[in-house]
Design a protein around this motif. Structure first.
Motif, mmCIF file in Angstrom:
data_model
loop_
_atom_site.group_PDB
_atom_site.id
_atom_site.type_symbol
_atom_site.label_atom_id
_atom_site.label_comp_id
_atom_site.label_asym_id
_atom_site.label_seq_id
_atom_site.Cartn_x
_atom_site.Cartn_y
_atom_site.Cartn_z
ATOM 1 N N TYR A 45 0.781 -1.248 -0.010
ATOM 2 C CA TYR A 45 0.062 0.212 -0.049
ATOM 3 C C TYR A 45 0.976 1.156 -0.008
ATOM 4 O O TYR A 45 0.409 2.468 -0.625
ATOM 5 N N HIS A 46 1.915 1.190 0.803
ATOM 6 C CA HIS A 46 2.828 2.456 1.043
ATOM 7 C C HIS A 46 3.857 2.616 -0.034
ATOM 8 O O HIS A 46 4.272 3.745 -0.449
ATOM 9 N N PHE A 47 4.442 1.408 -0.311
ATOM 10 C CA PHE A 47 5.644 1.408 -1.270
ATOM 11 C C PHE A 47 5.497 0.695 -2.513
ATOM 12 O O PHE A 47 6.576 0.849 -3.160
ATOM 13 N N GLY A 48 4.480 -0.128 -2.781
ATOM 14 C CA GLY A 48 4.376 -0.749 -3.996
ATOM 15 C C GLY A 48 5.124 -2.283 -3.820
ATOM 16 O O GLY A 48 4.600 -3.134 -4.484
ATOM 17 N N SER A 49 6.155 -2.362 -3.154
ATOM 18 C CA SER A 49 6.902 -3.660 -3.155
ATOM 19 C C SER A 49 8.118 -3.343 -2.179
ATOM 20 O O SER A 49 8.051 -2.196 -1.570
ATOM 21 N N GLN A 50 8.831 -4.171 -1.680
ATOM 22 C CA GLN A 50 9.824 -4.254 -0.968
ATOM 23 C C GLN A 50 10.790 -3.324 -1.671
ATOM 24 O O GLN A 50 11.844 -2.570 -1.051
ATOM 25 N N ASP A 51 11.063 -3.538 -3.036
ATOM 26 C CA ASP A 51 12.145 -2.704 -3.716
ATOM 27 C C ASP A 51 11.692 -1.261 -3.597
ATOM 28 O O ASP A 51 12.442 -0.430 -3.396
ATOM 29 N N GLY A 52 10.136 -1.051 -3.582
ATOM 30 C CA GLY A 52 9.768 0.507 -3.272
ATOM 31 C C GLY A 52 10.067 0.878 -1.635
ATOM 32 O O GLY A 52 10.429 2.034 -1.660
ATOM 33 N N LEU A 53 9.861 -0.030 -1.067
ATOM 34 C CA LEU A 53 10.339 0.403 0.640
ATOM 35 C C LEU A 53 12.097 0.716 0.403
ATOM 36 O O LEU A 53 12.345 1.606 1.345
ATOM 37 N N LEU A 54 12.816 -0.062 0.029
ATOM 38 C CA LEU A 54 14.176 -0.108 -0.221
ATOM 39 C C LEU A 54 14.554 1.363 -0.658
ATOM 40 O O LEU A 54 15.397 2.108 -0.174
ATOM 41 N N GLU A 55 14.024 1.808 -1.917
ATOM 42 C CA GLU A 55 14.077 2.992 -2.427
ATOM 43 C C GLU A 55 13.638 4.047 -1.562
ATOM 44 O O GLU A 55 14.489 5.288 -1.268
ATOM 45 N N ALA A 56 12.655 3.927 -0.838
ATOM 46 C CA ALA A 56 12.162 5.135 -0.050
ATOM 47 C C ALA A 56 13.180 5.320 1.075
ATOM 48 O O ALA A 56 13.561 6.485 1.703
ATOM 49 N N ILE A 57 13.930 4.042 1.705
ATOM 50 C CA ILE A 57 15.029 4.473 2.646
ATOM 51 C C ILE A 57 16.139 5.026 2.071
ATOM 52 O O ILE A 57 16.457 5.937 2.780
ATOM 53 N N LEU A 58 16.488 4.783 0.987
ATOM 54 C CA LEU A 58 17.632 5.232 0.290
ATOM 55 C C LEU A 58 17.219 6.766 0.081
ATOM 56 O O LEU A 58 18.081 7.485 0.477
ATOM 57 N N GLN A 59 16.210 7.067 -0.391
ATOM 58 C CA GLN A 59 15.804 8.597 -0.514
ATOM 59 C C GLN A 59 15.654 9.488 0.872
ATOM 60 O O GLN A 59 16.120 10.552 0.871
ATOM 61 N N THR A 60 15.165 8.606 2.008
ATOM 62 C CA THR A 60 15.208 9.362 3.166
ATOM 63 C C THR A 60 16.373 10.092 3.595
ATOM 64 O O THR A 60 16.437 11.168 3.987
ATOM 65 N N HIS A 61 17.511 9.146 3.427
ATOM 66 C CA HIS A 61 18.754 9.500 4.110
ATOM 67 C C HIS A 61 19.573 10.290 2.805
ATOM 68 O O HIS A 61 20.351 11.421 3.179
ATOM 69 N N LEU A 62 19.133 9.955 1.694
ATOM 70 C CA LEU A 62 20.167 10.888 0.453
ATOM 71 C C LEU A 62 19.491 12.130 0.263
ATOM 72 O O LEU A 62 20.284 12.915 -0.501
ATOM 73 N N TYR A 63 18.309 12.291 0.502
ATOM 74 C CA TYR A 63 17.910 13.851 0.247
ATOM 75 C C TYR A 63 18.729 14.655 1.323
ATOM 76 O O TYR A 63 19.274 15.709 0.867
ATOM 77 N N GLU A 64 19.004 14.282 2.545
ATOM 78 C CA GLU A 64 19.877 14.936 3.579
ATOM 79 C C GLU A 64 21.352 14.935 3.143
ATOM 80 O O GLU A 64 21.972 15.906 2.888
ATOM 81 N N ILE A 65 21.957 13.837 2.683
ATOM 82 C CA ILE A 65 23.127 13.645 2.159
ATOM 83 C C ILE A 65 23.342 14.641 0.927
ATOM 84 O O ILE A 65 24.549 15.280 0.947
ATOM 85 N N GLY A 66 22.562 14.562 -0.044
ATOM 86 C CA GLY A 66 22.548 15.505 -1.224
ATOM 87 C C GLY A 66 22.894 16.659 -0.875
ATOM 88 O O GLY A 66 23.724 17.509 -1.520
ATOM 89 N N ALA A 67 22.160 17.148 -0.251
ATOM 90 C CA ALA A 67 22.269 18.587 0.460
ATOM 91 C C ALA A 67 23.689 18.897 0.871
ATOM 92 O O ALA A 67 24.307 19.969 0.664
ATOM 93 N N ARG A 68 24.281 17.993 1.773
ATOM 94 C CA ARG A 68 25.715 18.217 2.101
ATOM 95 C C ARG A 68 26.647 18.066 0.966
ATOM 96 O O ARG A 68 27.702 18.745 1.108
ATOM 97 N N VAL A 69 26.463 17.204 -0.002
ATOM 98 C CA VAL A 69 27.331 16.986 -0.963
ATOM 99 C C VAL A 69 27.182 18.443 -1.987
ATOM 100 O O VAL A 69 28.371 18.750 -2.428
ATOM 101 N N ASP A 70 26.235 18.854 -1.930
ATOM 102 C CA ASP A 70 26.133 20.184 -2.689
ATOM 103 C C ASP A 70 27.087 21.214 -2.133
ATOM 104 O O ASP A 70 27.816 21.905 -2.946
ATOM 105 N N ALA A 71 26.896 21.277 -0.785
ATOM 106 C CA ALA A 71 27.865 22.126 -0.059
ATOM 107 C C ALA A 71 29.321 21.750 -0.272
ATOM 108 O O ALA A 71 30.211 22.710 -0.381
ATOM 109 N N THR A 72 29.884 20.374 -0.127
ATOM 110 C CA THR A 72 31.078 20.055 0.164
ATOM 111 C C THR A 72 31.734 20.091 -1.576
ATOM 112 O O THR A 72 32.835 20.580 -1.640
#
Length: 218
Positions: A45-72
């Motif tokens: 219902y929330h993610f479509g599949s376990q692959d969708g859950l995995l991608e949501a986990i990655l996106q959750t953290h990479l959103y924050e990391i991406g902002a830091r990579v922009d800066a560094t």
């Protein structure tokens, strides 16, 4: 767990189970039990599949990391000419934001998951989630342009895997730190080893040392 919604609880349950048991080795009922959800189809219902859950986990953290990579990358890579020092700074620009995830448990679980899936699930690539990383990768290429193109691309792949795997090894057991090396020292050392790897002599004609045995086939 953090925010008390079924979706967030499933993300945090996925982080824990994928880090500990391994991606692809977790059953839906285990996710549901740890997340405290009763609906057997909650992941779908929330993610479509376990692959969708995995991608949501990655996106959750990479959103924050991406902002830091922009800066560094803006600080360490913008306007730089290729050089050994620039290559080291480019590696650091990518490595430091990931290393910061080692400071808390959820971040360490994320790093362990990333080490499992790096480049192995579909078209998952760092640049897909962090476009600014292309600036650092371009600087690495310009700094190591004396290498044959195929050797350079292979080294970029392997050295990136080395850095991610090193962080994952640190994340797996915070107590197994040689001589109590603190995080900053650890990151500096990993970046230094990764930099040195780019400057190892490439294989060229007659490269195989005479005393080395041949690599066996089969």
């Amino acid at each position: 767990m953090g925010q008390d919604t079924a979706r967030q609880r499933l993300i945090e349950a996925g982080e824990e189970l994928y880090a500990e048991a391994g991606v692809g080795r977790v059953r839906l009922r285990e996710l549901n039990a740890l997340a405290g959800v009763r609906n057997d189809s909650a992941v779908h219902y929330h993610f479509g599949s376990q692959d969708g859950l995995l991608e949501a986990i990655l996106q959750t953290h990479l959103y924050e990391i991406g902002a830091r990579v922009d800066a560094t990358t803006a600080i360490l890579c913008t306007g730089r000419d290729g050089s050994p020092e620039a290559l080291r700074d480019a590696i650091a620009a990518l490595a430091i934001p990931f290393a910061e995830k080692l400071r808390d448990e959820r971040g360490r679980r994320f790093i362990r998951i990333v080490a499992q899936v790096w480049g192995r699930i579909g078209d998952w690539q760092q640049q897909r989630f962090i476009p600014s990383s292309a600036l650092a990768m371009d600087l690495i290429r310009r700094s190591a342009r004396g290498l044959p193109a195929a050797v350079l691309e292979e080294r970029m792949w392997l050295i990136t895997r080395f850095v991610v795997s090193s962080f994952a090894a640190r994340a797996e057991n915070q107590d197994a730190v040689v001589d109590g090396i603190v995080l900053d020292e650890f990151v500096y050392d990993v970046v230094g080893m990764a930099t040195a790897a780019y400057f190892a002599a490439p294989p060229e004609g007659g490269f195989w040392p005479e005393k080395w045995p041949a690599v066996r086939e089969g």
